[in-house]
Design a protein around this motif. Structure first.
Motif, mmCIF file in Angstrom:
data_model
loop_
_atom_site.group_PDB
_atom_site.id
_atom_site.type_symbol
_atom_site.label_atom_id
_atom_site.label_comp_id
_atom_site.label_asym_id
_atom_site.label_seq_id
_atom_site.Cartn_x
_atom_site.Cartn_y
_atom_site.Cartn_z
ATOM 1 N N GLU A 127 27.455 72.697 49.459
ATOM 2 C CA GLU A 127 26.779 73.553 48.465
ATOM 3 C C GLU A 127 27.137 75.007 48.769
ATOM 4 N N LEU A 128 27.569 75.745 47.763
ATOM 5 C CA LEU A 128 27.806 77.185 47.964
ATOM 6 C C LEU A 128 26.727 77.927 47.199
ATOM 7 N N ASN A 129 26.073 78.835 47.882
ATOM 8 C CA ASN A 129 25.003 79.579 47.244
ATOM 9 C C ASN A 129 25.596 80.800 46.531
ATOM 10 N N MET A 130 26.112 80.562 45.323
ATOM 11 C CA MET A 130 26.843 81.644 44.615
ATOM 12 C C MET A 130 25.889 82.603 43.915
ATOM 13 N N PRO A 131 26.237 83.897 43.739
ATOM 14 C CA PRO A 131 27.461 84.523 44.228
ATOM 15 C C PRO A 131 27.410 84.713 45.740
ATOM 16 N N ILE A 132 28.550 84.520 46.362
ATOM 17 C CA ILE A 132 28.588 84.597 47.819
ATOM 18 C C ILE A 132 29.737 85.536 48.230
ATOM 19 N N THR A 133 29.412 86.495 49.071
ATOM 20 C CA THR A 133 30.413 87.509 49.449
ATOM 21 C C THR A 133 30.479 87.651 50.966
ATOM 22 N N ASN A 134 30.237 86.556 51.644
ATOM 23 C CA ASN A 134 30.291 86.590 53.106
ATOM 24 C C ASN A 134 31.265 85.509 53.578
ATOM 25 N N ASP A 135 32.382 85.941 54.142
ATOM 26 C CA ASP A 135 33.442 85.000 54.542
ATOM 27 C C ASP A 135 32.924 83.945 55.523
ATOM 28 N N ASP A 136 32.128 84.406 56.485
ATOM 29 C CA ASP A 136 31.651 83.465 57.508
ATOM 30 C C ASP A 136 30.725 82.407 56.907
ATOM 31 N N SER A 137 29.898 82.840 55.934
ATOM 32 C CA SER A 137 28.994 81.861 55.292
ATOM 33 C C SER A 137 29.796 80.805 54.549
ATOM 34 N N ILE A 138 30.841 81.245 53.837
ATOM 35 C CA ILE A 138 31.666 80.275 53.100
ATOM 36 C C ILE A 138 32.302 79.313 54.101
ATOM 37 N N TYR A 139 32.881 79.888 55.140
ATOM 38 C CA TYR A 139 33.555 79.077 56.164
ATOM 39 C C TYR A 139 32.570 78.077 56.787
ATOM 40 N N GLN A 140 31.392 78.576 57.140
ATOM 41 C CA GLN A 140 30.400 77.718 57.809
ATOM 42 C C GLN A 140 29.933 76.574 56.917
ATOM 43 N N SER A 141 29.825 76.857 55.594
ATOM 44 C CA SER A 141 29.377 75.801 54.667
ATOM 45 C C SER A 141 30.306 74.601 54.776
ATOM 46 N N TYR A 142 31.594 74.856 54.852
ATOM 47 C CA TYR A 142 32.561 73.752 54.965
ATOM 48 C C TYR A 142 32.640 73.236 56.405
ATOM 49 N N GLY A 145 33.681 81.945 38.397
ATOM 50 C CA GLY A 145 34.750 82.877 38.765
ATOM 51 C C GLY A 145 34.736 83.243 40.242
ATOM 52 N N GLN A 146 33.831 82.635 41.000
ATOM 53 C CA GLN A 146 33.762 82.868 42.450
ATOM 54 C C GLN A 146 35.091 82.510 43.112
ATOM 55 N N ILE A 147 35.629 83.457 43.881
ATOM 56 C CA ILE A 147 36.861 83.193 44.636
ATOM 57 C C ILE A 147 36.498 82.886 46.087
ATOM 58 N N ILE A 148 37.129 81.853 46.633
ATOM 59 C CA ILE A 148 37.108 81.695 48.100
ATOM 60 C C ILE A 148 38.363 82.413 48.578
ATOM 61 N N PRO A 149 38.211 83.542 49.278
ATOM 62 C CA PRO A 149 39.400 84.336 49.617
ATOM 63 C C PRO A 149 40.465 83.489 50.334
ATOM 64 N N THR A 150 41.718 83.823 50.068
ATOM 65 C CA THR A 150 42.842 83.052 50.609
ATOM 66 C C THR A 150 42.740 82.898 52.127
ATOM 67 N N GLU A 151 42.320 83.972 52.820
ATOM 68 C CA GLU A 151 42.256 83.874 54.290
ATOM 69 C C GLU A 151 41.139 82.925 54.744
ATOM 70 N N VAL A 152 40.081 82.785 53.923
ATOM 71 C CA VAL A 152 39.005 81.844 54.274
ATOM 72 C C VAL A 152 39.483 80.413 54.008
ATOM 73 N N MET A 153 40.235 80.246 52.912
ATOM 74 C CA MET A 153 40.829 78.925 52.640
ATOM 75 C C MET A 153 41.669 78.496 53.847
ATOM 76 N N LYS A 154 42.454 79.439 54.364
ATOM 77 C CA LYS A 154 43.350 79.150 55.492
ATOM 78 C C LYS A 154 42.548 78.788 56.749
ATOM 79 N N ARG A 155 41.448 79.528 56.968
ATOM 80 C CA ARG A 155 40.611 79.235 58.148
ATOM 81 C C ARG A 155 40.051 77.823 58.074
ATOM 82 N N ILE A 156 39.582 77.448 56.869
ATOM 83 C CA ILE A 156 39.014 76.092 56.706
ATOM 84 C C ILE A 156 40.132 75.054 56.899
ATOM 85 N N ALA A 157 41.313 75.348 56.337
ATOM 86 C CA ALA A 157 42.444 74.414 56.463
ATOM 87 C C ALA A 157 42.837 74.255 57.934
#
Ligand SMILES: Cc1ncc(COP(=O)(O)O)c(C=O)c1O
Length: 429
Positions: free
Chosen positions: A178-193, A214-226
């Motif tokens: 679950e993403l609590n949108m709008p979300i603008t904290n990289d660590d929170s996005i990362y931690q959710s996954y 339209g929420q973006i998961i920033p490319t660098e956060v995508m990479k961290r999760i990957a």
């Protein structure tokens, strides 16, 4: 002559309505050589003139204001004309012009797409849309009972349903983030996954730009999760349908193994065009959905045995890439963000307004989803269309209850002023 200027000459020619009536025999002749016209003054345009010119390259309605470009984009006239021209050629002798002549463009197109994506051409398969690309991957991977898939509640329904089908059929386990949108904290996005990933996780499925808001998961956060997924031996699939040719990035920067997108969204290619990326060493392990004679082979072309389809629309993808490149990815992204900011700035402090989207550059671009206190999304959508002929789309899903507003490169500030006036009428009674 610069390739941009050369392109602009061609586009201006199409935009001016001087439709080229070349025959199939001129397939190998560039349009420039047939009609050598000098449009060099376009290079001297200032920004306003440039975007006004871009607007003339589209054939959109002058009566209805289309702010639902998130669903599917219109094509520039140049792309439509290329498509129609190829279609006419095909009708001269379909099996010859479609399969022998037009199909000669397949490998150059694959290379052109790969260059845009920053990948090896041998990793790109041309198909009909993101749904096809991502379903091919979802159903093509071997998974066993009990294997875990980490995915988002806000992923696109077609792919959620594909995973649910596998859950029913193959007894895999779906773990919903679950993403609590709008979300603008990289660590929170990362931690959710990260908190959903376990030793049993086999696939992490990510959506780069979430269509509802339209929420973006920033490319660098995508990479961290990957990177985390890879560390425990899992693989990563990315839905890039909304970020591709909208925000500027190369597919390898996401760190994923598999990726799918439509090209009829932000690339403005013909309706029913898409691509799939599979990392070279993973191709072998994905079974083709529509099989060829080597369904477990390592040639990316095994995914293109799609049967008879429109080669005209496939081959016109190249024209859309040319148009996109003439604008430039960075300039396009900045313009799209500017258009979003232009209207959101004018309404964000009005009473009863709620945004379900982040408005910051890193986490959003063209798309914003706006709600109005006391109104359902569907009511806002209906009122804007009735009062101002502004076309948007209502989103009432999970915690979101608003309209999604999506301008495109051809959208004028006057169009957005109509939207703003329409919203003010609903808020200030
Ligand atoms: C995030 C996302 N993924 C996938 C799709 C599916 O695209 P298509 O219908 O072109 O397959 C969409 C369509 O809106 C989308 O928004």
């Amino acid at each position: 002559m610069s390739s941009r200027r050369k392109f602009i000459q061609q586009s201006a020619l199409f935009a001016s309505g001087a439709l080229i009536t070349a025959t199939a025999s001129s397939w190998s002749t560039s349009i420039d050589e047939v009609f050598p016209i000098d449009y060099s003054s376009i290079d001297n345009m200032n920004d306003d003139e440039f975007w006004a010119w871009v607007r003339t390259c589209f054939t959109t309605s002058s009566n209805i204001i289309n702010l639902n470009n998130g669903g599917v984009s219109p094509q520039p006239k140049q792309v439509q004309d290329t498509h129609i021209k190829y279609y006419e050629w095909c009708n001269e002798a379909p099996t010859y012009y479609m399969w022998r002549s037009l199909d000669e463009g397949r490998e150059p197109l694959r290379r052109k797409l790969a260059k845009f994506c920053g990948t090896d051409p041998e990793e790109i398969s041309i198909n009909r849309n993101a749904t096809e690309a991502l379903n091919t991957i979802i159903f093509g991977l071997d998974l066993n009972e009990g294997d875990e898939i980490v995915m988002g509640k806000y992923d696109y329904p077609n792919m959620r349903n594909a995973w649910k089908q596998r859950e029913k059929r193959d007894k895999i386990q779906l773990k919903w983030v679950e993403l609590n949108m709008p979300i603008t904290n990289d660590d929170s996005i990362y931690q959710s996954y990260a908190s959903a990933i376990t030793a049993k996780t086999k696939i992490v499925y990510l959506t780069h730009l979430i269509n509802w808001t339209g929420q973006i998961i920033p490319t660098e956060v995508m990479k961290r999760i990957a990177d985390l997924a890879h560390k425990i031996g899992a693989e990563v699939i990315v839905d890039g349908a909304h970020s591709f040719a909208h925000t500027e990035y190369l597919i390898p920067e996401l760190g994923c193994d598999y990726y799918g997108t439509s090209l009829h969204k932000w690339m403005c290619a013909p309706f029913g065009s898409g691509l799939m990326y599979i990392k070279k060493d993973k191709i072998k392990k994905v079974w083709a959905l529509l099989s060829n004679d080597q369904p477990d082979g390592d040639n990316i072309r095994k995914f293109e045995t799609l049967g008879t389809r429109s080669f005209a629309s496939e081959m016109a993808i190249g024209s859309a890439i040319d148009f996109h490149n003439a604008i430039g990815s960075e300039r396009k992204e900045n313009r799209l963000f500017f258009l979003k900011k232009y209207w959101t700035d004018k309404v964000k402090n009005l009473p009863g307004i709620e945004f379900y989207s982040p408005l910051e550059k890193k986490y959003s671009c063209a798309i914003a989803n706006i709600g109005i206190e006391g109104m359902k999304g569907s009511e806002i959508e209906a009122a804007l269309f009735k009062n101002r002929k502004v076309h948007t789309v209502a989103i009432e899903y999970e915690n979101v209850n608003g309209i999604r507003v999506t301008p495109n490169v051809y959208t004028s500030l006057e169009d957005l002023d109509e939207l703003v006036a329409g919203i003010k009428e609903l808020v200030i009674k």
